[in-house]
Enzyme design. Structure first.
Site, PDB file in Angstrom:
ATOM      1  N   ARG A  10      33.922 -27.497   0.935  1.00  0.00           N
ATOM      2  CA  ARG A  10      34.109 -28.920   0.633  1.00  0.00           C
ATOM      3  C   ARG A  10      33.950 -29.762   1.882  1.00  0.00           C
ATOM      4  NH1 ARG A  10      37.408 -32.897   1.296  1.00  0.00           N
ATOM      5  NH2 ARG A  10      38.840 -31.613   2.518  1.00  0.00           N
ATOM      6  N   VAL A  11      33.263 -30.901   1.727  1.00  0.00           N
ATOM      7  CA  VAL A  11      33.244 -31.954   2.735  1.00  0.00           C
ATOM      8  C   VAL A  11      33.590 -33.252   2.014  1.00  0.00           C
ATOM      9  CG1 VAL A  11      31.640 -30.897   4.377  1.00  0.00           C
ATOM     10  CG2 VAL A  11      30.736 -32.189   2.441  1.00  0.00           C
ATOM     11  N   SER A  12      33.961 -34.260   2.775  1.00  0.00           N
ATOM     12  CA  SER A  12      34.498 -35.476   2.153  1.00  0.00           C
ATOM     13  C   SER A  12      33.437 -36.433   1.633  1.00  0.00           C
ATOM     14  CB  SER A  12      35.409 -36.206   3.149  1.00  0.00           C
ATOM     15  OG  SER A  12      36.510 -35.393   3.478  1.00  0.00           O
ATOM     16  N   THR A  13      32.230 -36.426   2.229  1.00  0.00           N
ATOM     17  CA  THR A  13      31.192 -37.370   1.820  1.00  0.00           C
ATOM     18  C   THR A  13      29.848 -36.667   1.682  1.00  0.00           C
ATOM     19  OG1 THR A  13      30.518 -37.970   4.086  1.00  0.00           O
ATOM     20  CG2 THR A  13      32.370 -39.198   3.125  1.00  0.00           C
TER      21      THR A  13
ATOM     22  N   GLN B 142      27.935 -35.687   4.940  1.00  0.00           N
ATOM     23  CA  GLN B 142      28.328 -34.524   5.721  1.00  0.00           C
ATOM     24  C   GLN B 142      27.659 -33.267   5.154  1.00  0.00           C
ATOM     25  OE1 GLN B 142      32.595 -35.282   5.086  1.00  0.00           O
ATOM     26  NE2 GLN B 142      32.814 -35.430   7.294  1.00  0.00           N
TER      27      GLN B 142
END
Length: 202
Positions: free
Chosen positions: A8-11, A14
């Protein structure tokens, strides 16, 4: 036993290259690796929910670090409990070998793992809270300096008054108005309203 990986990344800007490389080094099949590009504030994530439907009791789930699993302290602890205690799924955090439910299943091992999990979960949420606070402070400081946020207002063209005049007299239709001004319908009517109210110079 099947092995799964979650990244998982936030945006969307990324990338997950570092996490995916770690998963591939563990020989996790591509079809068993799930990726979300969304905030870790809760577990309402498309790929994660699909993963949870696929993974079964006795399977193993890898995450690169605890903050990839989530950023909310209470929700991380609750999700960890549901997966490991209620559903019988093992979890291994690659960057923190102590957080591997396959090891130390005795009382002491479980106790130590729970302590480490609580500490890392707290740190993860605290970091998220600090990021949000810095963002708020940065926006407030920028606004104080006169910086404007959002999309800039599209100014009407120099011939706007003339085009409006011709349109109001019935010399041209709305399609010709849009063609001559280069504006979209909604934008034209917004500029027209401002023009008529005298709030904007044209």
């Amino acid at each position: 036993m099947k092995i799964f990986g979650y990244c998982r990344v936030s945006t969307i800007e990324q990338n997950t290259d570092r996490q995916l490389l770690a998963m591939k080094m563990l020989c996790i099949p591509d079809a068993h690796i799930y990726v979300d590009k969304v905030s870790g504030k809760d577990f309402n994530r498309t790929a994660y929910k699909t993963l949870i439907k696929k993974i079964k009791c006795g399977d193993l789930l890898y995450v690169k670090s605890i903050d990839r699993l989530g950023r909310n302290y209470e929700e991380i602890l609750n999700e960890w409990r549901i997966l490991t205690k209620e559903r019988g799924i093992d979890i291994a955090v690659i960057d923190m070998p102590l957080l591997d439910t396959r090891r130390g299943k005795d009382l002491v091992g479980t106790f130590l793992a729970d302590i480490v999990l609580q500490i890392l979960s707290f740190v993860s949420q605290n970091e998220r809270d600090n990021i949000h606070q810095r963002q708020k402070e940065g926006i407030a400081a920028a606004k104080a300096k006169g910086v404007r946020f959002g999309r800039p207002t599209l100014k009407p063209p120099e011939n706007f008054a003339e085009v409006v005049n011709n349109w109001e007299k019935g010399k041209i239709n709305i399609a010709e108005v849009l063609a001559q001004t280069g504006l979209k319908t909604a934008t034209f009517y917004n500029r027209l309203r401002e023009y008529r109210s005298g709030k904007k110079e044209v």
